[in-house]
Write a protein that holds these residues in place. Structure first.
Motif, short mmCIF file in Angstrom:
data_model
loop_
_atom_site.label_atom_id
_atom_site.label_comp_id
_atom_site.label_asym_id
_atom_site.label_seq_id
_atom_site.Cartn_x
_atom_site.Cartn_y
_atom_site.Cartn_z
N SER A 1 0.83 -1.21 0.00
CA SER A 1 0.00 0.00 0.00
C SER A 1 0.86 1.25 0.00
CB SER A 1 -0.93 0.00 1.22
OG SER A 1 -1.85 -1.05 1.14
N LEU B 1 1.02 4.09 -2.84
CA LEU B 1 0.79 5.51 -2.54
C LEU B 1 1.90 6.38 -3.11
CD1 LEU B 1 -0.78 7.71 -1.02
CD2 LEU B 1 0.52 7.10 1.03
N VAL C 1 -4.89 10.96 -5.00
CA VAL C 1 -4.79 9.53 -4.68
C VAL C 1 -6.18 8.91 -4.77
CG1 VAL C 1 -2.78 9.80 -3.18
CG2 VAL C 1 -5.08 9.94 -2.20
N LEU D 1 -6.68 4.64 -0.71
CA LEU D 1 -5.38 5.03 -0.13
C LEU D 1 -5.47 6.33 0.67
CD1 LEU D 1 -2.97 4.27 -3.13
CD2 LEU D 1 -3.19 2.97 -1.00
N ARG E 1 -4.17 6.44 4.42
CA ARG E 1 -2.71 6.37 4.44
C ARG E 1 -2.09 7.66 3.89
NH1 ARG E 1 -3.40 0.60 4.12
NH2 ARG E 1 -2.05 -0.38 5.68
N ALA E 2 -2.73 8.25 2.89
CA ALA E 2 -2.23 9.51 2.35
C ALA E 2 -2.31 10.62 3.39
CB ALA E 2 -3.01 9.90 1.09
#
Length: 409
Positions: free
Chosen positions: A8, A12, A138, A142, A145-146
């Motif tokens: 992941s 990203l 993104v 994601l 996490r971004a």
């Protein structure tokens, strides 16, 4: 790090527009953090007044309060990268003005307050722009996490900025301002390389459209609760405006020590951001947010009563870690539940709350410190924040009971 998390993260980082914007934000925030620590110390050297330190925050907040909602409408209609790049260029000019003022011995209380007002105006556009831009860079799976990785970059800059600013200030004040100007110009150049599919909002440019973001948040109680909780926590519990006083008068250190104190919350926030990047909160997100706000208040209470530099730094680190749980949770919920064509206006509402909590919180700290002293101000703020976390269970039950970031349909 497990294989899925590694995959992941690689996925990203493969999104080049996001990576370039991440680097631009890193350079810009590094500069603004150096600038703020230098301005705070400069102001305290000029006036020696807790009230004036509070005014720096107030002069940033008032222009932002007036301009942020209209700015959100503009962000939804105009290319977001162009707005962000312009913000970086204006702040480059501000740093250049400080270089000139310092070289000619023209930096006064009035100039610092004027610059604070200009920074407030710029940030009324910058904050909703950078919040609204990330989801365009993104895919949605994601996004958490971004947000966490963005927070990691922000906190890295917030750690390095004040520490570097304090060291440069001890060498010569203009060393800080020249470095700020260079970093902000780099951020401007990086921002110009970011590309995304711009689809301007088709909403009418009228008052109803400007207020649509506020209407949306008011009727989504989870978002309202998350934003309001963060507002009152940082408004009451934040101690940023008190740090020059603590550094000079209580902990008996210089600008280098002030830089370390300003960096300490970001150290804790960075460590927490790394954790959240790899292991996002998936269940009981509302409960974790309330717990984090309570821990934030307790940590600032410990800072308030501490007279030892290392303990003070440790308390600020814990406060920063707890605050970042709240920040990542709030921003992720905000982005996931906001329609694409309203991101700028909803982000503008969030920016007003953030501005109120940060800049108006600095004014609150300066005012209460002028009345009760810095220790009394910090103790009151820490305990009041714990009270806010407890009260939120009753006033925002939708948030307290929220289980997942994305609710199943």
């Amino acid at each position: 790090m497990n294989t899925a998390a590694q995959s992941s993260l690689r996925d990203l980082l493969s999104h080049q527009p996001f990576l370039r914007f991440w680097l631009a934000r890193l350079a810009g925030i590094l500069a603004t953090q150096m600038l703020m620590v230098a301005l705070a110390w400069h102001m305290y050297e000029i006036t020696g007044s807790a009230w004036d330190l509070g005014l720096v925050g107030l002069f940033q907040f008032v222009p932002a309060l007036i301009l942020t909602l209209p700015a959100g409408q503009i962000v939804d209609r105009v290319h977001k990268v162009h707005i962000y790049a312009t913000c970086m260029l204006v702040q480059t000019a501000v740093a250049g003005l400080l270089v000139w003022g310092t070289a000619t011995d023209q930096v006064t209380r009035e100039l610092v307050l004027f610059i604070s007002a200009v920074l407030g105006m710029v940030r009324s556009f910058q904050m909703p722009t950078q919040q609204a831009l990330t989801p365009h860079l993104v895919p949605s799976h994601l996004l958490q996490r971004a947000v966490a990785l963005s927070s990691t970059g922000v906190q890295t800059a917030v750690i390095g900025g004040p520490a570097l600013g304090g060291i440069l200030y001890a060498m010569h004040v203009n060393a800080v301002y020249v470095t700020c100007a260079a970093c902000l110009f780099i951020a401007f150049l990086l921002a110009l390389t970011v590309r995304y599919d711009h689809k301007p909002s088709k909403a009418a440019a009228d008052l109803r459209s400007v207020l649509a973001g506020a209407h949306f948040v008011w009727h989504h109680k989870v978002l309202l609760g998350a934003i309001a909780l963060d507002l009152f926590a940082v408004l009451l519990g934040g101690v940023t405006a008190l740090l020059p006083i603590y550094a000079k008068d209580i902990l008996h250190t210089g600008p280098e020590g002030l830089g370390l104190l300003r960096s300490s919350p970001a150290v804790g926030a960075l460590l927490m951001a790394v954790v959240l990047t790899q292991w996002p909160i998936e269940r009981r997100v509302g409960r974790w947010m309330l717990i984090a706000v309570g821990v934030f208040g307790l940590a600032n209470f410990v800072f308030g009563i501490s007279t030892h530099f290392v303990l003070s730094m440790a308390a600020l680190m814990v406060a920063g870690a707890a605050d970042n749980v709240s920040v990542v949770t709030r921003l992720t919920l905000l982005q996931l539940e906001t329609p694409d064509d309203m991101r700028g206006r909803v982000a503008a509402v969030n920016s007003i709350f953030i501005g109120a909590s940060n800049q108006l919180g600095e004014f609150e700290s300066g005012t209460t410190a002028a009345m009760w002293g810095p220790v009394g101000s910090a103790i009151f703020g820490g305990l009041a924040t714990v009270g806010v976390a407890v009260a939120a269970v009753k006033f925002f039950p939708e948030l307290a009971k929220r289980d997942r970031m994305v609710m199943p349909k």
